[in-house]
Write a protein that holds these residues in place. Structure first.
Motif, PDB file in Angstrom:
ATOM      1  N   VAL A  92       0.855  -1.180   0.000  1.00 21.95           N
ATOM      2  CA  VAL A  92       0.000   0.000   0.000  1.00 21.95           C
ATOM      3  C   VAL A  92       0.891   1.232   0.000  1.00 21.95           C
ATOM      4  CG1 VAL A  92      -1.649   1.374   1.322  1.00 21.95           C
ATOM      5  CG2 VAL A  92      -1.944  -1.111   1.150  1.00 21.95           C
ATOM      6  N   LEU A  93       0.631   2.145  -0.938  1.00 21.82           N
ATOM      7  CA  LEU A  93       1.355   3.415  -0.998  1.00 21.82           C
ATOM      8  C   LEU A  93       0.412   4.523  -0.550  1.00 21.82           C
ATOM      9  CD1 LEU A  93       3.187   3.032  -4.440  1.00 21.82           C
ATOM     10  CD2 LEU A  93       4.058   2.487  -2.160  1.00 21.82           C
ATOM     11  N   ARG A  94       0.709   5.088   0.619  1.00 20.86           N
ATOM     12  CA  ARG A  94      -0.070   6.220   1.110  1.00 20.86           C
ATOM     13  C   ARG A  94       0.565   7.503   0.580  1.00 20.86           C
ATOM     14  NH1 ARG A  94      -0.807   4.407   7.461  1.00 20.86           N
ATOM     15  NH2 ARG A  94      -2.485   2.867   7.122  1.00 20.86           N
ATOM     16  N   ASP A 121       6.771  14.273  -0.944  1.00 13.41           N
ATOM     17  CA  ASP A 121       8.014  14.952  -1.315  1.00 13.41           C
ATOM     18  C   ASP A 121       8.863  15.221  -0.078  1.00 13.41           C
ATOM     19  OD1 ASP A 121       7.057  17.305  -0.113  1.00 13.41           O
ATOM     20  OD2 ASP A 121       6.407  18.190  -2.007  1.00 13.41           O
ATOM     21  N   SER A 122       9.968  15.905  -0.265  1.00 19.74           N
ATOM     22  CA  SER A 122      10.959  16.038   0.803  1.00 19.74           C
ATOM     23  C   SER A 122      10.680  17.173   1.773  1.00 19.74           C
ATOM     24  CB  SER A 122      12.352  16.249   0.194  1.00 19.74           C
ATOM     25  OG  SER A 122      12.714  15.168  -0.630  1.00 19.74           O
ATOM     26  N   GLU A 123       9.732  18.057   1.455  1.00 18.64           N
ATOM     27  CA  GLU A 123       9.517  19.230   2.300  1.00 18.64           C
ATOM     28  C   GLU A 123       8.027  19.461   2.567  1.00 18.64           C
ATOM     29  OE1 GLU A 123      10.574  24.000   2.664  1.00 18.64           O
ATOM     30  OE2 GLU A 123      10.715  23.009   0.728  1.00 18.64           O
ATOM     31  N   PRO A 124       7.510  18.863   3.636  1.00 23.57           N
ATOM     32  CA  PRO A 124       6.150  19.256   4.049  1.00 23.57           C
ATOM     33  C   PRO A 124       6.138  20.757   4.357  1.00 23.57           C
ATOM     34  CG  PRO A 124       6.935  17.337   5.280  1.00 23.57           C
ATOM     35  CD  PRO A 124       8.115  17.896   4.560  1.00 23.57           C
ATOM     36  N   CYS A 154       6.753  11.812   6.270  1.00 29.22           N
ATOM     37  CA  CYS A 154       8.160  11.533   5.955  1.00 29.22           C
ATOM     38  C   CYS A 154       8.240  10.221   5.188  1.00 29.22           C
ATOM     39  CB  CYS A 154       8.970  11.440   7.250  1.00 29.22           C
ATOM     40  SG  CYS A 154      10.707  11.015   7.002  1.00 29.22           S
ATOM     41  N   SER A 155       8.979  10.232   4.081  1.00 25.06           N
ATOM     42  CA  SER A 155       9.113   9.036   3.238  1.00 25.06           C
ATOM     43  C   SER A 155      10.456   8.336   3.420  1.00 25.06           C
ATOM     44  CB  SER A 155       8.937   9.422   1.768  1.00 25.06           C
ATOM     45  OG  SER A 155       7.704  10.045   1.549  1.00 25.06           O
ATOM     46  N   THR A 156      11.113   8.564   4.558  1.00 21.53           N
ATOM     47  CA  THR A 156      12.450   8.010   4.783  1.00 21.53           C
ATOM     48  C   THR A 156      12.471   6.492   4.637  1.00 21.53           C
ATOM     49  OG1 THR A 156      12.997   9.833   6.278  1.00 21.53           O
ATOM     50  CG2 THR A 156      14.359   7.858   6.416  1.00 21.53           C
ATOM     51  N   GLU A 157      11.471   5.819   5.202  1.00 22.23           N
ATOM     52  CA  GLU A 157      11.458   4.359   5.166  1.00 22.23           C
ATOM     53  C   GLU A 157      11.323   3.837   3.737  1.00 22.23           C
ATOM     54  OE1 GLU A 157       9.672   6.199   7.203  1.00 22.23           O
ATOM     55  OE2 GLU A 157      10.160   5.581   9.262  1.00 22.23           O
ATOM     56  N   ALA A 206      13.455   8.460  -4.791  1.00 21.07           N
ATOM     57  CA  ALA A 206      13.528   9.831  -4.302  1.00 21.07           C
ATOM     58  C   ALA A 206      12.683  10.703  -5.221  1.00 21.07           C
ATOM     59  CB  ALA A 206      14.967  10.347  -4.276  1.00 21.07           C
ATOM     60  N   PRO A 207      12.017  11.712  -4.681  1.00 26.31           N
ATOM     61  CA  PRO A 207      11.189  12.571  -5.532  1.00 26.31           C
ATOM     62  C   PRO A 207      12.037  13.424  -6.456  1.00 26.31           C
ATOM     63  CG  PRO A 207      11.287  13.463  -3.312  1.00 26.31           C
ATOM     64  CD  PRO A 207      11.975  12.137  -3.260  1.00 26.31           C
ATOM     65  N   SER A 208      11.626  13.534  -7.700  1.00 26.22           N
ATOM     66  CA  SER A 208      12.329  14.406  -8.644  1.00 26.22           C
ATOM     67  C   SER A 208      12.002  15.870  -8.384  1.00 26.22           C
ATOM     68  CB  SER A 208      11.967  14.037 -10.085  1.00 26.22           C
ATOM     69  OG  SER A 208      10.579  14.229 -10.324  1.00 26.22           O
ATOM     70  N   VAL A 209      10.858  16.122  -7.765  1.00 23.21           N
ATOM     71  CA  VAL A 209      10.455  17.482  -7.373  1.00 23.21           C
ATOM     72  C   VAL A 209      10.407  17.503  -5.852  1.00 23.21           C
ATOM     73  CG1 VAL A 209       8.741  19.306  -7.634  1.00 23.21           C
ATOM     74  CG2 VAL A 209       9.068  17.646  -9.479  1.00 23.21           C
ATOM     75  N   PRO A 210      11.438  18.033  -5.198  1.00 25.35           N
ATOM     76  CA  PRO A 210      11.547  17.883  -3.743  1.00 25.35           C
ATOM     77  C   PRO A 210      10.561  18.703  -2.938  1.00 25.35           C
ATOM     78  CG  PRO A 210      13.358  19.208  -4.588  1.00 25.35           C
ATOM     79  CD  PRO A 210      12.633  18.672  -5.779  1.00 25.35           C
TER      80      PRO A 210
END
Length: 286
Positions: free
Chosen positions: A139-141, A202-205, A247-250, A258-262
């Motif tokens: 499952v991808l949330r 993405d990398s920056e909420p 956070c998508s660290t896991e 990794a997101p191409s658009v951070p």
């Protein structure tokens, strides 16, 4: 290479996944009940053992409004009967309880998918049944998606041009998102993930106040008006107004994705130009 059956290929997420999967050389067959992409193999008929049998992975990105009343239960049972090794299903992060300033995560944050989000909890349970039967259910949330082919993004920018941002919730509450192109690459990466639930954003909420300023900068306004406080307070009781710092660290550690658009600071100005909204700068980073 992984032989993939893709459900929901006509939607925004499905189109992004189709692009990412074929770009990596995976053979893809699409199944959808409406507009179908051109130039790829198309499967017809009802979901059945004959339909799904022989595929290495089934990816279900049908929008919630197109799911049958039983969610994905019939798809799960069919994939189990056909011996499909892997089932990937999209879900959403906005079903989490309010996380305040902390990060929300699949393994430690309570799900509280009220109202119209009850479907998300149902399909996640059904994918868990697939794993319990011996398959790899993933499952991808996803955070809130945005992109040039997303109608909701166009509406958001159009409202911003008129001076409004109607996103409810406290100014300090967090909001997480993902560019539609990165939805696609995350689906491709999920072919390598262990069974389970993964957060993908993405990398920056951004805090809502910061998102308002990003949108204002994109459309050339000093600031944007927000909903009245009483309406924002009422929305705070629903998923739309909660603080979700995803956070998508896991997932990144698991798959190498990794997101191409951070960040929306980078992505929204580009999307605005793609949609012909005025935007003077290539980014709105402070």
């Amino acid at each position: 290479m992984v032989n993939v059956l893709l459900l929901g290929a006509a939607g925004v997420a499905g189109r992004a996944a189709l692009t990412a999967l074929t770009s990596e050389g995976h053979p893809v067959t699409v199944w959808d009940n409406q507009r179908l992409p051109v130039g790829v193999p198309v499967a017809g008929g009802p979901i059945s053992v004959d339909l799904v049998g022989g595929f290495d992975a089934v990816v279900d990105l049908r929008p919630s409004c197109e799911l049958p009343d039983r969610g994905v239960a019939d798809l799960v049972s069919t994939c189990i009967a056909a011996g499909v090794p892997r089932l990937i299903r999209g879900s959403v992060t906005c079903g989490y309880a309010d996380g305040g300033d902390g990060y929300v995560a699949a393994d430690r944050t309570v799900r509280d998918a009220v109202g119209g989000l009850a479907w998300a909890m149902a399909v996640e349970r059904q994918v868990a049944d697939f794993t319990a039967a011996g398959g790899a259910g993933v499952v991808l949330r996803f955070g809130k998606s945005y992109g040039p082919d997303d109608v909701a993004t166009w509406r958001m920018l159009n409202l911003a041009r008129r001076g409004w941002c109607l996103l409810p919730g406290r100014a300090g509450a967090w909001h997480s998102a993902i560019h539609t192109a990165d939805v696609g690459t995350a689906v491709e990466a999920a072919l390598r993930a262990r069974a389970g639930i993964w957060d993908v954003a993405d990398s920056e909420p951004l805090r809502r106040a910061d998102l308002v300023q990003v949108l204002a900068s994109v459309v050339g306004r000093p600031t944007l008006r927000r909903p009245p406080r009483w309406l924002a307070a009422a929305a705070g009781a629903s998923s739309m107004g909660r603080s979700h710092r995803v956070c998508s660290t896991e997932f990144r550690a698991e798959t190498g994705w990794a997101p191409s658009v951070p960040s929306r600071r980078d992505g929204l100005p580009v999307v605005a130009r793609q949609l012909s909204f005025p935007c003077a700068d290539t980014s709105v980073r402070s």
